[in-house]
Design a protein around this motif. Structure first.
Motif, PDB file in Angstrom:
ATOM      1  N   GLN A  13     -14.977  -4.277 -19.424  1.00 23.28           N
ATOM      2  CA  GLN A  13     -14.687  -3.158 -18.533  1.00 23.28           C
ATOM      3  C   GLN A  13     -15.599  -3.191 -17.311  1.00 23.28           C
ATOM      4  OE1 GLN A  13     -14.970   0.458 -20.826  1.00 23.28           O
ATOM      5  NE2 GLN A  13     -12.898   0.211 -21.630  1.00 23.28           N
ATOM      6  N   PRO A  14     -15.161  -2.609 -16.207  1.00 25.52           N
ATOM      7  CA  PRO A  14     -16.038  -2.509 -15.029  1.00 25.52           C
ATOM      8  C   PRO A  14     -17.351  -1.838 -15.403  1.00 25.52           C
ATOM      9  CG  PRO A  14     -13.802  -1.930 -14.435  1.00 25.52           C
ATOM     10  CD  PRO A  14     -13.814  -2.078 -15.937  1.00 25.52           C
ATOM     11  N   GLY A  15     -18.435  -2.401 -14.882  1.00 27.14           N
ATOM     12  CA  GLY A  15     -19.762  -1.903 -15.218  1.00 27.14           C
ATOM     13  C   GLY A  15     -20.367  -2.562 -16.435  1.00 27.14           C
ATOM     14  N   GLY A  16     -19.585  -3.349 -17.126  1.00 27.86           N
ATOM     15  CA  GLY A  16     -20.053  -3.992 -18.349  1.00 27.86           C
ATOM     16  C   GLY A  16     -20.828  -5.266 -18.082  1.00 27.86           C
ATOM     17  N   SER A  85     -23.219  -5.190 -14.493  1.00 31.58           N
ATOM     18  CA  SER A  85     -22.554  -4.366 -13.469  1.00 31.58           C
ATOM     19  C   SER A  85     -21.309  -5.063 -12.945  1.00 31.58           C
ATOM     20  CB  SER A  85     -23.524  -4.059 -12.314  1.00 31.58           C
ATOM     21  OG  SER A  85     -24.670  -3.396 -12.781  1.00 31.58           O
ATOM     22  N   LYS A  87     -17.680  -6.176 -11.784  1.00 33.88           N
ATOM     23  CA  LYS A  87     -16.668  -5.536 -10.964  1.00 33.88           C
ATOM     24  C   LYS A  87     -15.345  -6.259 -11.143  1.00 33.88           C
ATOM     25  CE  LYS A  87     -20.178  -4.717  -7.399  1.00 33.88           C
ATOM     26  NZ  LYS A  87     -20.547  -4.943  -5.976  1.00 33.88           N
ATOM     27  N   PRO A  88     -14.233  -5.594 -10.883  1.00 30.80           N
ATOM     28  CA  PRO A  88     -12.931  -6.269 -10.978  1.00 30.80           C
ATOM     29  C   PRO A  88     -12.879  -7.542 -10.122  1.00 30.80           C
ATOM     30  CG  PRO A  88     -12.598  -3.915 -10.843  1.00 30.80           C
ATOM     31  CD  PRO A  88     -14.063  -4.140 -10.637  1.00 30.80           C
ATOM     32  N   THR A  91     -13.546 -11.034 -11.573  1.00 32.48           N
ATOM     33  CA  THR A  91     -12.540 -11.693 -12.400  1.00 32.48           C
ATOM     34  C   THR A  91     -12.243 -13.077 -11.853  1.00 32.48           C
ATOM     35  OG1 THR A  91     -11.516  -9.632 -13.103  1.00 32.48           O
ATOM     36  CG2 THR A  91     -10.146 -11.611 -13.166  1.00 32.48           C
ATOM     37  N   VAL A 118     -12.393  -8.672 -15.644  1.00 28.89           N
ATOM     38  CA  VAL A 118     -13.025  -7.356 -15.574  1.00 28.89           C
ATOM     39  C   VAL A 118     -11.939  -6.331 -15.269  1.00 28.89           C
ATOM     40  CG1 VAL A 118     -14.833  -5.958 -14.533  1.00 28.89           C
ATOM     41  CG2 VAL A 118     -15.121  -8.444 -14.714  1.00 28.89           C
ATOM     42  N   SER A 119     -11.645  -5.517 -16.252  1.00 29.38           N
ATOM     43  CA  SER A 119     -10.535  -4.586 -16.107  1.00 29.38           C
ATOM     44  C   SER A 119     -10.693  -3.448 -17.093  1.00 29.38           C
ATOM     45  CB  SER A 119      -9.207  -5.298 -16.341  1.00 29.38           C
ATOM     46  OG  SER A 119      -8.131  -4.380 -16.319  1.00 29.38           O
ATOM     47  N   SER A 120     -10.222  -2.268 -16.680  1.00 24.09           N
ATOM     48  CA  SER A 120     -10.227  -1.128 -17.583  1.00 24.09           C
ATOM     49  C   SER A 120      -8.890  -1.023 -18.310  1.00 24.09           C
ATOM     50  CB  SER A 120     -10.527   0.157 -16.800  1.00 24.09           C
ATOM     51  OG  SER A 120      -9.620   0.296 -15.730  1.00 24.09           O
TER      52      SER A 120
END
Length: 120
Positions: A13-16, A85, A87-88, A91, A118-120
């Motif tokens: 996930q974003p921020g991960g 941290s 971000k999409p 990816t 990177v995606s929610s």
């Protein structure tokens, strides 16, 4: 011939955070400056980070400074990329290769790469 093998990619996930690993069989990575590159869909491959053979000098792309950290364990013949941290736009398919720490030019063959999404 240096043929890297990458692992550790996945969906986050974003921020991960995520840590990628790189090794090579029959080649001592300690003899090479090693780095990470990435290629996002529809974009050219770009250098992400490069580290000298003993880890004394590192270089990062501006887009990942402060978020990504390259490291190596020469005793284990491993190179790592710690990503935080995320971000999409991070990816991409990530690749490990030997590199020029000044120019971040790739100097060895590409491996198969490891996908980071990177995606929610």
């Amino acid at each position: 011939q240096l043929q890297p093998v990458e692992s550790g990619g996945g969906l986050v996930q974003p921020g991960g955070s995520l840590t990628l690993s790189c090794t090579a069989s029959s080649v001592t990575l300690a003899n090479y400056a090693m780095g990470w590159f990435r290629q996002a869909p529809g974009k050219e491959r770009e250098g992400v980070s490069c580290m000298t053979s003993r880890g004394g000098v590192t270089k990062y792309a501006d887009s990942v400074k402060g978020r990504f950290s390259i490291s190596r364990d020469n005793a284990k013949n491993m190179v790592y990329l710690q990503m935080s941290s995320l971000k999409p736009e991070d990816t991409a398919m990530y690749y490990c290769a030997s590199c020029n720490v000044v120019t971040m030019e790739r100097l060895s063959s590409w491996g198969q790469g490891t996908q980071v999404t990177v995606s929610s």
